[in-house]
Design a protein around this motif. Structure first.
Motif, mmCIF file in Angstrom:
data_model
loop_
_atom_site.group_PDB
_atom_site.id
_atom_site.type_symbol
_atom_site.label_atom_id
_atom_site.label_comp_id
_atom_site.label_asym_id
_atom_site.label_seq_id
_atom_site.Cartn_x
_atom_site.Cartn_y
_atom_site.Cartn_z
ATOM 1 N N ILE A 118 0.721 -1.133 -0.215
ATOM 2 C CA ILE A 118 -0.216 -0.075 -0.130
ATOM 3 C C ILE A 118 0.907 1.265 0.028
ATOM 4 N N THR A 119 2.269 0.881 -0.513
ATOM 5 C CA THR A 119 3.050 2.143 -0.393
ATOM 6 C C THR A 119 2.612 3.528 -1.215
ATOM 7 N N GLU A 120 2.081 3.128 -2.405
ATOM 8 C CA GLU A 120 1.657 4.302 -3.390
ATOM 9 C C GLU A 120 0.437 4.998 -2.468
ATOM 10 N N ARG A 121 -0.471 4.156 -2.080
ATOM 11 C CA ARG A 121 -1.707 4.587 -1.392
ATOM 12 C C ARG A 121 -1.185 5.462 -0.110
ATOM 13 N N LYS A 122 -0.297 4.776 0.772
ATOM 14 C CA LYS A 122 0.287 5.632 1.883
ATOM 15 C C LYS A 122 0.880 7.075 1.471
ATOM 16 N N ARG A 123 1.649 6.847 0.554
ATOM 17 C CA ARG A 123 2.459 8.251 0.052
ATOM 18 C C ARG A 123 1.399 9.210 -0.555
ATOM 19 N N ALA A 124 0.413 8.744 -1.237
ATOM 20 C CA ALA A 124 -0.548 9.637 -1.559
ATOM 21 C C ALA A 124 -1.186 10.242 -0.420
ATOM 22 N N GLN A 125 -1.592 9.240 0.410
ATOM 23 C CA GLN A 125 -2.311 9.744 1.744
ATOM 24 C C GLN A 125 -1.177 10.853 2.279
ATOM 25 N N GLU A 126 0.113 10.395 2.560
ATOM 26 C CA GLU A 126 0.860 11.454 3.223
ATOM 27 C C GLU A 126 1.012 12.505 2.704
ATOM 28 N N GLU A 127 1.155 12.671 1.274
ATOM 29 C CA GLU A 127 1.250 13.769 0.503
ATOM 30 C C GLU A 127 0.024 14.732 0.682
ATOM 31 N N ARG A 128 -1.167 13.893 0.579
ATOM 32 C CA ARG A 128 -2.485 14.817 0.918
ATOM 33 C C ARG A 128 -2.315 15.379 2.159
ATOM 34 N N ASP A 129 -1.804 14.518 3.342
ATOM 35 C CA ASP A 129 -1.870 15.218 4.590
ATOM 36 C C ASP A 129 -0.949 16.243 4.569
ATOM 37 N N GLU A 130 0.141 16.331 3.867
ATOM 38 C CA GLU A 130 1.101 17.334 4.203
ATOM 39 C C GLU A 130 0.650 18.510 3.412
ATOM 40 N N ILE A 131 -0.267 18.350 2.009
ATOM 41 C CA ILE A 131 -0.789 19.679 1.533
ATOM 42 C C ILE A 131 -1.624 19.961 2.333
ATOM 43 N N LEU A 132 -2.525 19.329 3.029
ATOM 44 C CA LEU A 132 -3.667 19.658 3.813
ATOM 45 C C LEU A 132 -2.959 20.479 5.112
ATOM 46 N N GLU A 133 -1.836 20.123 5.517
ATOM 47 C CA GLU A 133 -1.329 20.854 6.635
ATOM 48 C C GLU A 133 -0.727 22.096 6.119
ATOM 49 N N GLN A 134 -0.202 22.177 5.072
ATOM 50 C CA GLN A 134 0.241 23.525 4.569
ATOM 51 C C GLN A 134 -0.921 24.290 4.396
ATOM 52 N N VAL A 135 -2.034 23.794 3.723
ATOM 53 C CA VAL A 135 -3.037 24.904 3.493
ATOM 54 C C VAL A 135 -3.639 25.301 4.726
ATOM 55 N N ARG A 136 -3.718 24.369 5.907
ATOM 56 C CA ARG A 136 -4.024 24.703 7.343
ATOM 57 C C ARG A 136 -3.214 25.770 7.951
ATOM 58 N N ALA A 137 -1.835 25.478 7.737
ATOM 59 C CA ALA A 137 -0.798 26.614 8.115
ATOM 60 C C ALA A 137 -1.121 27.989 7.530
ATOM 61 N N GLY A 138 -1.171 27.581 6.190
ATOM 62 C CA GLY A 138 -1.420 28.968 5.311
ATOM 63 C C GLY A 138 -2.555 29.527 5.591
ATOM 64 N N ARG A 139 -3.657 28.739 5.832
ATOM 65 C CA ARG A 139 -4.910 29.605 6.065
ATOM 66 C C ARG A 139 -5.036 30.338 7.641
ATOM 67 N N GLU A 140 -4.284 29.442 8.456
ATOM 68 C CA GLU A 140 -4.069 30.114 9.738
ATOM 69 C C GLU A 140 -3.153 31.385 9.762
ATOM 70 N N ARG A 141 -2.260 31.398 8.815
ATOM 71 C CA ARG A 141 -1.133 32.474 8.862
ATOM 72 C C ARG A 141 -2.049 33.691 8.101
ATOM 73 N N LEU A 142 -2.800 33.276 7.226
ATOM 74 C CA LEU A 142 -3.823 34.297 6.401
ATOM 75 C C LEU A 142 -4.607 35.043 7.489
ATOM 76 N N GLN A 143 -5.101 34.225 8.224
ATOM 77 C CA GLN A 143 -6.381 34.588 9.193
ATOM 78 C C GLN A 143 -5.618 35.626 10.253
ATOM 79 N N ALA A 144 -4.323 35.267 10.719
ATOM 80 C CA ALA A 144 -3.650 35.947 11.622
ATOM 81 C C ALA A 144 -3.366 37.451 10.813
ATOM 82 N N VAL A 145 -2.915 37.262 9.575
ATOM 83 C CA VAL A 145 -2.334 38.497 8.878
ATOM 84 C C VAL A 145 -3.507 39.262 8.644
ATOM 85 N N SER A 146 -4.755 38.714 8.133
ATOM 86 C CA SER A 146 -5.859 39.308 7.754
ATOM 87 C C SER A 146 -6.430 40.287 8.966
ATOM 88 N N GLN A 147 -6.309 39.634 10.256
ATOM 89 C CA GLN A 147 -6.723 40.268 11.349
ATOM 90 C C GLN A 147 -5.745 41.525 11.811
#
Lengths: 217, 944
Positions: free
Chosen positions: B700-729
């Motif tokens: 399930i390596t490919e599946r797992k890697r895809a999952q990890e990649e997705r998680d990483e992107i999600l994390e980036q998006v989340r961090a970005g959104r948080e930063r954006l919110q902070a900056v917006s404020q």
């Protein structure tokens, strides 16, 4: 024969005022006016006036850019720049772009006429309280204070520069400076970016020229 | 006190000599000598000391003051007495007067004693002791007196030395006697040679008082010798004393070869022999070697070695020889005893273990002699049946034949006849014997019929048993469910059982006219001939064959063939048609199963409870990158990625406990790549000999890697959104603050000023016309101020000049205004800035410099700042530096600084740039921002 003038200012009222003022002079004739920078360039190209009077703030193309293009392409057309600001940097910038005169809008109306007359005869004119002397001193300072890029490097980047110029690898640099090879690599790429260097050879050349590396060794 | 005349002198010497020459003990003689000496110096106090290891022993004393009586009267210690030490060291001095430290130090009554005459007692240049004569106060001793006293001392010396020698001689004799006693008691009475030699070695060392002793014996070959016992030798060195040729040039070989003792007082000066290495290794200084003699023949040698120098005396040699010879003789005795014992037992064994019995009969058939081995056969003593007729001891059934045989023997002297008869055993049973009778009646030394016989009962029984077993075998053969064929060596059938006939459909008679080759399909016989050679060589063969039946059909059999002891070939054929069918079916199902396994995309394997891989499918090979062979040599644990390998025991435990384990395992392939397998493994214990684990895994390596990649992107998006919110404020806050400031400015400055202006311009009643002109002038001034103020405000909001003038002039303009406002001078250095940049970069760079300079003015506390600006084709950089207060970047100063910094950082980041801050408390601060310029920008140089 009277001198021809094209007038460029985005404020219609100001333009009208200026036109009335200039046309009150026998030897001056406003042959066209516009509120747009690009159109100003077109007018100059078409009409080849003796003088272009142009406001710094212009939609379409800003006044300095208009000045630059006009002076470059049709050097016989002299340019008088109108500005609200008596700031030396701005004056210097306008002159650098080829303006013959820098006239403050707040100055008396007679000032503009003086300026136009001055540029027609190939002279330069600056509205009081501006003076060529003060400006000269400023311009010299501004020009002389050119930057040595080496100064922009951080202490760490300077160390890395020296070691990298000596031919050490990132891993060796890391070991020497007690940092990770990755950090060493980051420093190296940062300093190369700052210095605009693209290769190890560039780096070594820079280090030699800058005297970071002694010639004999 | 006496005057010293020659007469007095002679008298004294004579008295002393007489006293010392008397038979009485040394102590008494010394006491007399001391008295004479005391008389000579006029003293009443004196003592004689003999030196020993601890100090000295007081042998005689007179009139000692209480202080010197204290403690043990006899013993004196070195430590107590400086004169004792001094005198011991001063070997050559004669009698002299000494201020005695010992007396000085002594506590208690001293009777005014301070000094004494000290007279040395010595022999062979060695100090033996002292005669001390206390001197009364003021008594001086003349040289002449000292000389006399020295002479007396010499006399005493001779006596003491003699006494010591005597003592030593006595001791030596005792030693000698002890040694001999010990030897006579132990080695001679010992029967174990090793213990004998151990004791002898110990006796040698003890008697001669050496650290080392060794005994070596000539080996049985007579050519070499070996060490056998020792005292004080380390085993690793003594080990080398093995089978050393007697021809070696060594002390011991000399002693043995010459049968003579060898004395080596000083090994370092010994030149006759090549010294063996152990002499130096063991630190041996002196050696004494004697041969061990038996009847003048050397059987070995005894060696004693000393680490200190020893002049071996004749006594020593005699004593050691005594020990050596005594031991040698004792050893010889034991050896002889052993030899005798051995030959005796050999003889006895011959007699006792004799197999045949012999009986002699007279011509009448009466027994006249039985050999001692008779009881072995009949249980009777040899003499028990003497005089009886043979008929009395034989089985009645055998009598006719025996009588006939006996008659025949009688007729032909010298002839030998053989028979088997039964004789009665004492216990009532009959024993079969094989008897050989010989007529020796004519042989004068025998004069009898000699019957030589031995028991064959057991052989008989064995033969019977064999016959019985053969009968049983026949029965088995008859009723066997396997076909049994017997043939001669060429394969011709000699016998077959009924089952064999059934199997092939032939009658027994038919088969017996056929041979093996007739019942095997010809093609098969050609392909696989019968291996007669191997059978004849005694090999048992098992093979599967197709037999051809009488009706032409074929029969699958398994034949087990071998040669029988009588040379016949035996073949046992079992019908395996059913088994074949079952095997085929099984194989088919296995093939199907294997196809499934091998073609599975999932990994399938089995492993044991240690993790050792037992089988793997093709997918396992593909997924791990290891060959099947390699995998089957590995265990599961080594497939796991190193970082998770320690979980393997948990996995095995889980399998053992729950019978099943599921999850995801992290694998390292042959190429080092990490893969993830989802597995579901079960333990199988039933129906298998050893528990095995069946493993099923899915990559399930490919599946797992895809999952990890997705998680990483999600994390980036989340961090970005948080930063954006902070900056917006932050932006909202900043905007609000700015609006508030502008509103305040507008109200306080612009509106107020305009209000004033309106009042000024209001044509109020009664204003004289001349005042109007003045008012207009005032109004003009106010308007100019107002324009400047509004311009300032507008600049603060956004520097419009940035669009018109570009970054550098606008910044320069800003520096002027900034310096005017704050008093902080700005030194600007730049390179490559005389061009335009994308508007958003210009504004960001401008704002960052503006903000940084504001911070310098607020926090740095300096009058100068440096701004550096640089641009090349790829980058624009701005840097603001001050040499001011600085701060810890990890804990920046309060008051909006952090917000400002993060705002700057955000501006840079939005444009793909980077912002770094270097600072240290007291070390100034330097802020650098860099912006990437998208692609090389066309250089547009203005005309000059």
């Amino acid at each position: 024969m009277s001198a021809t003038i094209v007038l460029a200012d985005d404020h219609r009222i100001v333009r009208q005022g200026l036109r009335a003022l200039l046309e009150a002079q026998n030897d001056l004739r406003v042959i066209a006016e516009t509120g747009d920078g690009l159109e100003a360039v077109e007018l100059v190209e078409r009409l080849r006036p003796d003088v272009l009077v142009v406001d710094v703030m212009m939609p379409g193309l800003n006044g300095l850019e208009v000045t630059r293009q006009v002076r470059q392409r049709w050097p016989t057309t002299k340019v008088v720049v109108l500005s609200m600001r008596a700031s030396k940097p701005f004056v210097a910038e306008a002159l650098r772009h080829g303006a013959g005169a820098y006239v403050l809008k707040a100055s008396g109306v007679a000032d503009l006429v003086l300026a136009v007359r001055e540029v027609i005869t190939g002279g330069q004119y600056l509205s009081p309280p501006l003076s060529r002397e003060a400006l000269g001193a400023f311009a010299r300072n501004a020009e002389e204070a050119t930057l040595d890029l080496y100064e922009t490097l951080t202490g760490r980047e300077r160390q890395v520069l020296q070691l990298a110029a000596e031919g050490l690898t990132n891993a060796e640099i890391g070991a020497r400076l007690s940092i990770s090879p990755h950090t060493a690599m980051t420093h190296r790429s940062n300093l190369m970016r700052k210095l605009g260097l693209h290769s190890q050879a560039d780096l070594a050349r820079f280090a030699l020229r800058r005297g970071v590396l002694p010639f004999d060794e | 006190m006496q005057r010293l005349t020659p007469e007095v002198e002679a008298n004294a010497l004579r008295t002393v000599a007489e006293a010392l020459n008397r038979e009485a003990g040394l102590k008494e003689s010394l006491a007399i000598s001391l008295d004479v000496a005391l008389t000579l110096v006029g003293s009443e106090t004196g003592w004689i000391v003999l030196l020993n290891e601890e100090g000295g022993t007081r042998l005689a004393a007179r009139g000692l003051p209480p202080a010197l009586e204290v403690g043990d009267r006899a013993a004196m210690r070195w430590a107590d007495c400086a004169c004792l030490r001094k005198l011991a060291a001063d070997e050559l001095g004669g009698a002299r007067v000494i201020e005695c430290e010992r007396i000085k130090k002594a506590r208690g009554g001293k009777r005014g004693l301070r000094r004494h005459v000290s007279i040395p007692i010595r022999a062979n240049g060695r100090r033996l002791g002292n005669v001390n004569l206390a001197l009364p106060a003021g008594r001086e001793v003349s040289d002449k007196e000292l000389l006399l006293l020295t002479t007396i001392g010499n006399q005493i010396s001779v006596a003491v030395h003699r006494a010591q020698l005597y003592e030593r001689a006595k001791t030596r004799r005792v030693d000698e006697e002890t040694a001999l006693l010990r030897l006579s008691q132990s080695p001679l009475s010992e029967s174990d040679p090793q213990r004998m030699m151990d004791t002898a070695a110990r006796a040698a060392a003890d008697t001669l008082q050496t650290e080392l002793a060794a005994i070596a014996l000539v080996d049985e070959n007579g050519q070499t010798f070996s060490g056998r016992a020792n005292v004080g030798w380390p085993p690793e060195i003594f080990l080398h004393l093995r089978q050393i040729p007697l021809t070696e040039n060594m002390g011991l070989t000399h002693a043995i070869r010459n049968s003579a003792p060898l004395i080596i007082p000083d090994e370092s000066r010994e030149t006759r022999f090549g010294p063996p290495p152990w002499i130096e290794q063991m630190g041996i200084t002196s050696s004494l070697l004697v041969p061990m003699l038996v009847a003048g023949r050397a059987v070995g040698g005894v060696v004693v070695n000393s680490r200190t120098k020893r002049d071996w005396s004749e006594d020593d040699v005699r004593l050691l020889s005594l020990i050596a010879n005594t031991t040698a003789q004792a050893l010889e005795r034991v050896r002889l005893l052993d030899t005798v014992r051995q030959s005796e037992s050999k003889f006895r064994a011959l007699i006792e273990h004799s197999y045949d019995a012999i009986t002699l009969l007279d011509a009448g058939g009466n027994l006249i002699y039985n050999s001692p081995s008779l009881p072995r056969i009949t249980g009777r003593a040899p003499e028990e049946t003497l005089g009886q007729n043979f008929a009395a001891v034989l089985h009645p059934d055998d009598l006719p034949a025996a009588a006939d045989l006996f008659a025949r023997l009688l007729q032909s002297p010298g002839v030998t006849l053989q028979t088997q008869v039964r004789v009665r055993h004492k216990d009532g049973t009959w024993r079969w014997v094989e008897a050989i009778g010989t007529n020796l009646l004519d042989d004068p030394s025998v004069g009898a019929i000699a019957a030589n016989y031995h028991d064959i009962t057991e052989r008989k029984q064995a033969e019977d048993a064999l016959r019985e077993s053969e009968e049983r075998y026949r029965t088995l053969v008859e009723y066997a469910s396997d076909g049994i064929f017997l043939s001669d060596a060429q394969g011709r059938y000699l016998d077959v059982n009924p089952r064999a006939c059934d199997m092939l459909g032939y009658s027994r008679e038919e088969l017996l006219s056929m041979s093996i080759a007739d019942v095997i399909a010809p093609e098969e016989l050609a392909a696989r001939p019968i291996r007669f050679d191997e059978l004849r060589a005694g090999k048992a063969l098992i093979s599967e064959r197709q037999l051809r039946r009488r009706d032409g059909s074929f029969l699958e059999v398994e034949i087990s063939a071998r040669i029988l002891p009588d040379g016949r070939l035996q073949g046992i054929a079992r019908d395996i048609t059913e088994r074949k069918r079952a095997e085929a079916a099984l194989r088919e199902s296995e093939d199907r199963y294997r196809d499934l396994v091998e073609n599975s995309q999932d990994l399938i394997c089995t492993h044991d409870l240690d993790g050792k891989l037992l089988s793997v499918n093709e997918a396992a090979v593909r997924l791990t990158g290891y060959s099947r062979e390699a995998l089957l040599r590995m265990d599961m644990a080594s497939l796991l990625a190193p970082e998770v390998r320690h979980h393997f025991n948990t996995y095995l435990k889980k399998l053992r406990a729950a019978g099943r384990a599921r999850g995801v395992m992290q694998i390292q392939t042959a190429s080092g790549e990490t893969r993830y397998w989802e597995y579901d493994n079960t333990l199988r214990t039933e129906g298998v000999a050893v528990p095995i684990v069946r493993g099923l895994a899915h990559d399930i390596t490919e599946r797992k890697r895809a999952q990890e990649e997705r998680d990483e992107i999600l994390e980036q998006v989340r961090a970005g959104r948080e930063r954006l919110q902070a900056v917006s404020q932050q932006l909202l806050d900043a905007e609000e603050a700015e609006r508030r400031r502008i509103a305040l400015d507008l109200h306080d400055e612009v509106v107020q000023t305009l209000t004033g202006l309106r009042l000024l311009l209001q044509p109020g009643p009664g204003v004289p016309p001349e005042r109007v002109a003045t008012r207009m002038g005032e109004a003009q001034t106010i308007v100019e101020e107002l324009v400047a103020r509004v311009e300032e405000l507008s600049l603060d909001l956004r520097p419009a000049a940035l669009d018109d003038m570009g970054l550098l002039p606008t910044l320069l303009d800003h520096f002027e205004r900034y310096s005017a406002r704050t008093g902080v001078r700005v030194a600007c250095k730049h390179s490559g800035l005389q061009r335009r940049f994308p508007p958003q970069i210009e504004i960001a760079a401008y704002r960052i410099v503006q903000e940084a300079l504001t911070n310098v003015a607020r926090h740095a506390g300096v009058a100068d700042a440096i701004v550096r600006l640089w641009a090349n084709a790829e980058n624009l950089g701005v840097q603001v530096e001050d040499a001011g207060a600085g701060f810890d970047p990890a804990a920046p100063p309060p008051g909006g600084f952090t917000t400002g910094l993060s705002g700057m950082r955000e501006r840079a980041r939005l444009l793909g740039g980077d912002l770094t801050l270097e600072s240290a408390p007291g070390g100034g601060a330097r802020l650098t921002a860099e912006f990437p310029l998208a692609g090389p920008v066309e250089q547009r140089e203005p005309p000059r």
